[in-house]
Design a protein around this motif. Structure first.
Motif: not given
Length: 391
Positions: A345-352, A370-374
């Motif tokens: 999940i982290t990579d989908l948001i931050s890397a991609h 998702i908004e709360k944690h990522y």
């Protein structure tokens, strides 16, 4: 009308099936039934409904109270029932246990089998095993009752993963929140259906512990995930590789069968995740080819990702092999199967740079969660976008 408000008056009453009635207010009566001269007698309430029909409600014997107190206690209980009806409450009365079972039934009707299974386990341990709470009528539930239940729950020791070991650690605040949320959901359903007309008893006493989840799962970058696969036994290694490619809960991925994979369309159907709503995930060619290889020569009902003995993975069977792989790969000791979901999940948001709504749909969780944690991971993308606006 015979008197029932004193012990002496009740003792002089002739035993009969028809109750003796005492008027409490216009149209509202307290009844006392004495079937034998030796019995303590039972109490009930009666009032006329909106349809002009008489409505009755059994109150009990109150034989745990001193005889001189029973009239006052019964009168109070009757008035509470009249108020309940006056607020639109149902004439039917259910217990806390029945409310929990109605909630489980609702989850299953909504197709949320995974959530129902989890809730069933929690109710078995913390509600159905507590006969006093399970049998308590909803109209009798009070803040004190729930406060005592919560205190007992918070003081319970956590069951270690190795069942042979003795429990020594208190349950986490996050576990407490999950147990309370299930009971609260059951009570809220009963409230919506009119079996109780106020949530006052649980609004504060079942309020979740704030910041209970603590730090998120350990993050493993792409290289670390590759290293984990290399150091894992072949069966768990295949499962780890799949978890590293899809942002699914381990249990949802483990439950996938060959029939869930559509090789022609390169789709994977997810039918029993946490919220129970079926969805289909489009797969890139590399992931689709990998899954196709796992499905080869298997029957439609067979698990796509199986243990060495052919059985499907579950949370008890993957913990040990996962822990061994983490140790062998010399990765952070806190890394778990759920860390892989967090990492993807982290990579989908931050890397991609994938938008949060799409990530929420892929991961089967809510956008607010998702908004709360990522959500903070989007800050860099926002800064770059703003920079592009500069003249």
């Amino acid at each position: 009308m015979a008197s029932i408000n004193t012990v002496g008056a009740r003792d002089r009453l002739k035993p009969r099936r028809e109750p003796y009635w005492h008027k409490l207010s216009a149209g509202c009566y307290l009844g006392y039934r004495r079937l034998t001269s030796e019995s303590a007698g039972s109490w009930l309430a009666r009032c006329r409904g909106d349809d002009e029909k008489q409505q009755y409600h059994a109150l009990g014997t109150f034989d745990d109270m001193a005889p001189a107190m029973r009239f006052d206690v019964a009168s109070k209980a009757a008035r509470e029932w009249f108020e309940h009806l006056g607020r639109g409450g149902s004439t039917d009365e259910i217990t806390v246990g029945e409310a929990c079972r109605r909630y489980l039934k609702k989850l299953k009707e909504d197709g949320r089998d995974g959530t129902a299974k989890d809730a069933q386990g929690r109710f078995n341990r913390w509600v159905f095993d507590d006969k006093r709470l399970e049998r308590l009528p909803l109209t009798k539930i009070t803040p004190r009752v729930l406060d005592d239940w919560r205190s007992k729950l918070a003081g319970t020791l956590a069951m270690p993963q190795d069942k042979a070991k003795e429990a020594t650690r208190k349950r986490s605040a996050a576990s407490l929140n999950r147990d309370m949320s299930n009971l609260k959901a059951a009570l809220n359903l009963a409230l919506a259906d009119g079996y109780i007309t106020s949530s006052t008893a649980w609004d504060t006493k079942l309020r979740p512990v704030e910041a209970a989840s603590g730090k998120r799962e350990v993050y493993l970058d792409h290289a670390q995930r590759q290293k984990l696969v290399r150091h894992a036994a072949s069966d768990i290694g295949t499962f780890i590789r799949a978890m590293s490619a899809l942002p699914l809960r381990p249990g949802a991925l483990a439950a996938r069968t060959v029939a869930d994979f559509e090789p022609r369309l390169k789709n994977l159907r997810i039918g029993n995740d946490k919220n129970g709503k079926p969805r289909t995930i489009p797969l890139p060619k590399e992931t689709a080819d990998f899954i196709a290889g796992q499905c080869k020569n298997k029957l439609p009902a067979a698990p796509i990702f199986a243990r060495a003995d052919g059985a499907a993975w579950n949370k008890d069977s993957w913990k040990g092999p996962m822990r061994d792989a983490v140790t062998a790969a010399e990765l952070p000791s806190g890394a778990t199967a759920y860390s892989l979901r967090h990492s993807t999940i982290t990579d989908l948001i931050s890397a991609h740079g994938l938008d949060l709504l799409t990530v929420a749909k892929l991961a089967d969780t809510s956008l607010p969660m998702i908004e709360k944690h990522y959500g903070h991971l989007r800050q860099a993308h926002a800064a770059n976008a703003l920079a592009a606006l500069a003249i």
